[in-house]
Write a protein that holds these residues in place. Structure first.
Motif, mmCIF file in Angstrom:
data_model
loop_
_atom_site.group_PDB
_atom_site.id
_atom_site.type_symbol
_atom_site.label_atom_id
_atom_site.label_comp_id
_atom_site.label_asym_id
_atom_site.label_seq_id
_atom_site.Cartn_x
_atom_site.Cartn_y
_atom_site.Cartn_z
ATOM 1 N N LEU A 158 44.305 -78.099 109.921
ATOM 2 C CA LEU A 158 43.726 -76.608 109.387
ATOM 3 C C LEU A 158 44.311 -76.016 110.295
ATOM 4 O O LEU A 158 45.024 -76.293 111.255
ATOM 5 C CB LEU A 158 42.102 -76.885 109.860
ATOM 6 N N GLU A 172 43.164 -71.876 106.224
ATOM 7 C CA GLU A 172 44.901 -72.767 105.656
ATOM 8 C C GLU A 172 44.279 -74.309 106.153
ATOM 9 O O GLU A 172 44.526 -74.390 106.720
ATOM 10 C CB GLU A 172 45.846 -71.894 105.506
ATOM 11 N N LYS A 173 44.893 -75.103 104.834
ATOM 12 C CA LYS A 173 44.752 -76.467 104.624
ATOM 13 C C LYS A 173 46.019 -77.010 104.682
ATOM 14 O O LYS A 173 46.360 -76.479 103.068
ATOM 15 C CB LYS A 173 43.721 -77.056 103.859
ATOM 16 N N PHE A 203 35.319 -78.288 111.820
ATOM 17 C CA PHE A 203 35.256 -79.065 110.048
ATOM 18 C C PHE A 203 34.946 -80.506 110.227
ATOM 19 O O PHE A 203 33.512 -80.977 111.418
ATOM 20 C CB PHE A 203 36.787 -79.273 109.922
ATOM 21 N N LYS A 217 36.992 -81.226 105.812
ATOM 22 C CA LYS A 217 36.727 -80.006 104.696
ATOM 23 C C LYS A 217 35.807 -79.377 105.999
ATOM 24 O O LYS A 217 34.853 -79.122 106.576
ATOM 25 C CB LYS A 217 34.826 -80.494 104.122
ATOM 26 N N PRO A 218 37.094 -78.024 106.494
ATOM 27 C CA PRO A 218 36.958 -76.967 107.284
ATOM 28 C C PRO A 218 35.727 -76.107 107.265
ATOM 29 O O PRO A 218 34.887 -75.840 105.526
ATOM 30 C CB PRO A 218 37.903 -76.304 107.416
ATOM 31 N N VAL A 257 43.785 -83.945 103.654
ATOM 32 C CA VAL A 257 43.842 -82.744 104.809
ATOM 33 C C VAL A 257 45.358 -82.765 106.042
ATOM 34 O O VAL A 257 44.006 -84.088 106.648
ATOM 35 C CB VAL A 257 42.828 -81.792 105.529
#
Length: 164
Positions: free
Chosen positions: A92, A68-69, A109, A58-59, A89
């Motif tokens: 990133l 952007e993921k 992140f 999770k950024p 993910v």
């Protein structure tokens, strides 16, 4: 002795991680430290590839930058709080901002370091730093046992897994 050599703090000129260790089967807050641009040019994007076994990424959003993921399937299923995770993910990318060559910034992140890693394992997070005018620096060299980040021109940021 080899473990101590691998876990030495990288030089300030390299993209690095603020916290250099993590336990397996634990959450990890990654703070990527970017100390400069590319050869006098401002940084305009940072991409980080997430290694297999690092899940639930999770950024943190960053003012002035687009997040952007890239999603992908894992090579195997991982247990996370009693649930099987089969994908998530894999990369990133922060872009659209500007980090001057004479400036410093951090990109953050959160991730879960699975029990696929054992104490002593080195987990590398290869980073591509994109700069104005098309310049790029690829921080992708993975330090081997007995070496330190300073032994490489462009070492990947990494953590070492420690005992629980």
């Amino acid at each position: 002795m080899a473990l101590a050599a691998v876990t030495a703090i990288p030089a300030l000129a390299h993209v690095s991680l603020e916290t250099s260790t993590s336990k397996a089967a634990a959450n990890y807050k990654a703070v990527l430290r970017v100390p400069h641009g590319c050869g006098g040019k401002a940084t305009v994007a940072i991409r980080v590839r997430l290694p297999e076994g690092v899940i639930s990424v999770k950024p943190m959003l960053k003012a002035g930058w687009k997040m952007e993921k890239t999603l992908g399937e894992y090579a195997k299923a991982y247990d996370l709080n009693g649930e099987k995770e089969t994908g998530g993910v894999s990369e990133l990318r922060w872009s659209g901002g500007s980090l001057g060559d004479d400036e410093y910034d951090e990109f953050v992140f959160r991730a879960y370091i699975t029990d696929a890693f054992k104490p002593g394992d080195v987990v590398a997070f290869p980073v591509v730093q994109e700069c104005a005018g098309g310049a790029t620096t690829r921080w992708i060299e993975i330090p081997q046992v007995g070496k330190v980040a300073d032994d490489y021109e462009h070492p990947a940021p990494f953590i070492t897994v420690v005992d629980k």
